[in-house]
Scaffold this active site. Sequence first.
Site, mmCIF file in Angstrom:
data_model
loop_
_atom_site.group_PDB
_atom_site.id
_atom_site.type_symbol
_atom_site.label_atom_id
_atom_site.label_comp_id
_atom_site.label_asym_id
_atom_site.label_seq_id
_atom_site.Cartn_x
_atom_site.Cartn_y
_atom_site.Cartn_z
ATOM 1 N N ASP A 149 11.315 6.823 -1.005
ATOM 2 C CA ASP A 149 11.898 5.544 -1.886
ATOM 3 C C ASP A 149 13.053 5.800 -2.729
ATOM 4 O O ASP A 149 13.946 4.837 -3.014
ATOM 5 C CB ASP A 149 10.407 4.649 -2.689
ATOM 6 C CG ASP A 149 9.876 4.342 -1.236
ATOM 7 O OD1 ASP A 149 8.760 4.805 -1.147
ATOM 8 O OD2 ASP A 149 9.655 2.732 -0.940
ATOM 9 N N ASN A 209 7.451 8.783 -3.902
ATOM 10 C CA ASN A 209 7.126 8.403 -2.361
ATOM 11 C C ASN A 209 5.691 7.702 -2.497
ATOM 12 O O ASN A 209 4.939 7.677 -3.647
ATOM 13 C CB ASN A 209 6.988 9.155 -1.110
ATOM 14 C CG ASN A 209 6.490 8.389 -0.383
ATOM 15 O OD1 ASN A 209 7.254 7.220 0.691
ATOM 16 N ND2 ASN A 209 5.805 8.867 0.599
ATOM 17 N N ARG A 229 8.205 -3.910 3.119
ATOM 18 C CA ARG A 229 7.973 -2.775 2.387
ATOM 19 C C ARG A 229 8.695 -1.629 2.769
ATOM 20 O O ARG A 229 8.886 -2.042 4.487
ATOM 21 C CB ARG A 229 6.620 -3.120 1.849
ATOM 22 C CG ARG A 229 5.318 -3.720 3.048
ATOM 23 C CD ARG A 229 5.149 -2.302 4.195
ATOM 24 N NE ARG A 229 5.500 -0.504 3.892
ATOM 25 C CZ ARG A 229 5.528 0.170 4.572
ATOM 26 N NH1 ARG A 229 5.862 -0.677 5.971
ATOM 27 N NH2 ARG A 229 5.768 1.540 4.876
ATOM 28 N N GLY A 230 8.723 -1.236 2.712
ATOM 29 C CA GLY A 230 9.306 0.254 2.711
ATOM 30 C C GLY A 230 10.830 0.847 2.975
ATOM 31 O O GLY A 230 11.576 -1.130 3.045
ATOM 32 N N ALA A 231 11.057 1.692 1.768
ATOM 33 C CA ALA A 231 13.122 1.764 1.674
ATOM 34 C C ALA A 231 13.808 0.859 1.937
ATOM 35 O O ALA A 231 14.585 0.300 1.859
ATOM 36 C CB ALA A 231 12.750 2.955 1.562
ATOM 37 N N ARG A 240 11.557 -5.725 -6.214
ATOM 38 C CA ARG A 240 10.561 -4.660 -6.899
ATOM 39 C C ARG A 240 11.592 -3.491 -7.271
ATOM 40 O O ARG A 240 12.457 -3.441 -6.836
ATOM 41 C CB ARG A 240 10.501 -3.947 -5.080
ATOM 42 C CG ARG A 240 8.859 -4.679 -4.508
ATOM 43 C CD ARG A 240 8.733 -4.318 -3.234
ATOM 44 N NE ARG A 240 7.434 -3.227 -4.036
ATOM 45 C CZ ARG A 240 6.545 -1.846 -2.905
ATOM 46 N NH1 ARG A 240 7.146 -2.364 -1.189
ATOM 47 N NH2 ARG A 240 6.196 -1.360 -3.078
ATOM 48 N N GLN A 244 -1.451 1.079 4.052
ATOM 49 C CA GLN A 244 0.101 1.037 4.736
ATOM 50 C C GLN A 244 -0.066 2.127 5.956
ATOM 51 O O GLN A 244 0.284 2.109 7.384
ATOM 52 C CB GLN A 244 0.678 1.430 4.384
ATOM 53 C CG GLN A 244 1.718 0.340 3.002
ATOM 54 C CD GLN A 244 1.165 1.019 1.581
ATOM 55 O OE1 GLN A 244 0.310 1.416 1.698
ATOM 56 N NE2 GLN A 244 1.775 0.800 0.609
HETATM 57 O O1 MRU Z 1 5.119 -0.033 -1.228
HETATM 58 P P1 MRU Z 1 6.191 0.527 0.211
HETATM 59 O O2 MRU Z 1 4.816 -0.261 1.405
HETATM 60 O O3 MRU Z 1 6.703 -0.625 0.505
HETATM 61 O O4 MRU Z 1 6.349 2.400 0.376
HETATM 62 C C1 MRU Z 1 6.461 2.723 1.002
HETATM 63 C C2 MRU Z 1 6.827 4.394 0.639
HETATM 64 O O5 MRU Z 1 6.171 4.445 0.484
HETATM 65 C C3 MRU Z 1 7.385 4.464 2.311
HETATM 66 O O6 MRU Z 1 6.858 5.881 2.594
HETATM 67 C C4 MRU Z 1 8.297 4.558 1.652
HETATM 68 O O7 MRU Z 1 9.045 3.453 1.546
HETATM 69 C C5 MRU Z 1 9.844 5.115 3.206
HETATM 70 S S1 MRU Z 1 9.540 3.727 4.638
HETATM 71 C C6 MRU Z 1 10.861 4.891 5.332
#
Ligand code: MRU
Length: 350
Positions: free
Chosen positions: A242, A252, A51-53, A94, A201
Site C-alpha cells: 500500500d 501492507n 479496495r487494494g491500493a 482511506r 481478503q
Molecule cells: O485493506 P485492503 O484490502 O485495501 O488492503 C489491500 C492490501 O493490503 C494489498 O495487499 C495492497 O493494497 C496491494 S494491492 C495490489
Amino acid sequence: MTTRDTAVKTLRWRNGRLEMIDQRFLPAMFEYVSYESAASVAKGIHSMVVRGAPAIGCAAAYGVALEALRQRGESKETFDRALNEAFEVLAASRPTAVNLFWALKRMRAAWEKIAAQPVGEIADALLAEAHEITAEDLRINMAMGGYGAALLNDGARVLTHCNAGALATAGHGTALGVIRSAVAAGKHISVIADETRPFLQGARLTAWEMVQENIPVTLITDNMAGFMMSRGEIDAVVVGTDRVAANGDVANKIGTYMVAVLAHRHGIPFYVACPLSTIDLNIADGSAIPIEERAAEEVLGFRDYQWAAKGVKVRNPSFDVTPAELVTGLITEKGVVLHPNRENIAALFR
Ligand code: MRU
C-alpha cells in the site's frame, strides 16, 4: 508486450457512470454498484466496496471525473468549489494506500493545466485522465508480471497474503499478476493463500480469483504459514503493498510483517510487487506511514455474528510495516530492485 483484458473487471465505465464490483460480498455474490458522484465513490472506498491500493487510486480518479461531469452545467465558481470539495472528500476516504493521493495529485495537475478553459472541456479532460490512469495500471501490472515471473521456478509453491490481484487493481494484479504471468509463461505454480483476518481478503478474494482461472490454490489460516514453511512447503512469498517508504520499508495488509519474519527465518525469498505509484519518497521510513485503524466489529466477529466476549477491548490496525532488510526484492514496472534501500529506490525515479 501486449496487454489483455483480464476476466475480472473491478471498475468499469458504463453509460456515464462508474461501476465497481462490490467486494464486500464476494464470493457469495457478484454484483456491480453504480456511482455518480465523488462523495459516493469516497463512501465506496471507505466501506471497502473497492479496495487494494491501485484500485483505490483508479476509483478516486473516476470520483473526481464524475463530480466534474455532474457540475458541467454550473458556473466556473460553483464548478471549482465542488471539485475542490471532491478532492477533499476522496482524500479522506482511506489513509494508508498512497496510490489514492498519487491519483488525486495527477487529477489535480490535469485540472490545473486547463483550469482557464470552459468547465465542459475540463470535465471531458478529467474523464480522459481517469481512463488513462486505469489503462496505465493494467499495462504496469503486465510489465511487473513479466519481471516477477522470471523470479519463480517451475513448480514453485507461492504464499501470498491479502489480495493483490485483479480485484485490487485495474486488472491482472500486482502479486497475483506475477503468478498469472508465470502461469502464462508455462510454469506450474501453486498458490498458498493466507486467509487474511479480519476482512478475509485471502479467503474471499484471492482464493476466488485463483479458482476462477484454475490456478491451484490452497487456503490456510494466517497462523499456519510458519508450519508450512518449517515443513518445506513454501518456496517463495509474493505480496502487494500500500505504501513503500523512501528507504524500502513496506506497508501492507496486517500480518505481512509476520510472514516476512518467518520467510527470513526459513531462508525463503520475500518479494513485494510494487508499482512506482506505491512508492512515497516523501516518507523517510516506515514509522511515518499512516496506519488505518478499522472498526472493532471486524475483529469481534464476522458480519452480524459476534463470537468474542462482549465488552472486550479491541485493536484493529489494518496494515503493518515490514522493514526493508526483510525484503528480498521489489518487483516494479522498471524491473526488480533487489535488497531495496534509499539509493536503489531513488534511482528508479531518475
Ligand atoms: O485493506 P485492503 O484490502 O485495501 O488492503 C489491500 C492490501 O493490503 C494489498 O495487499 C495492497 O493494497 C496491494 S494491492 C495490489
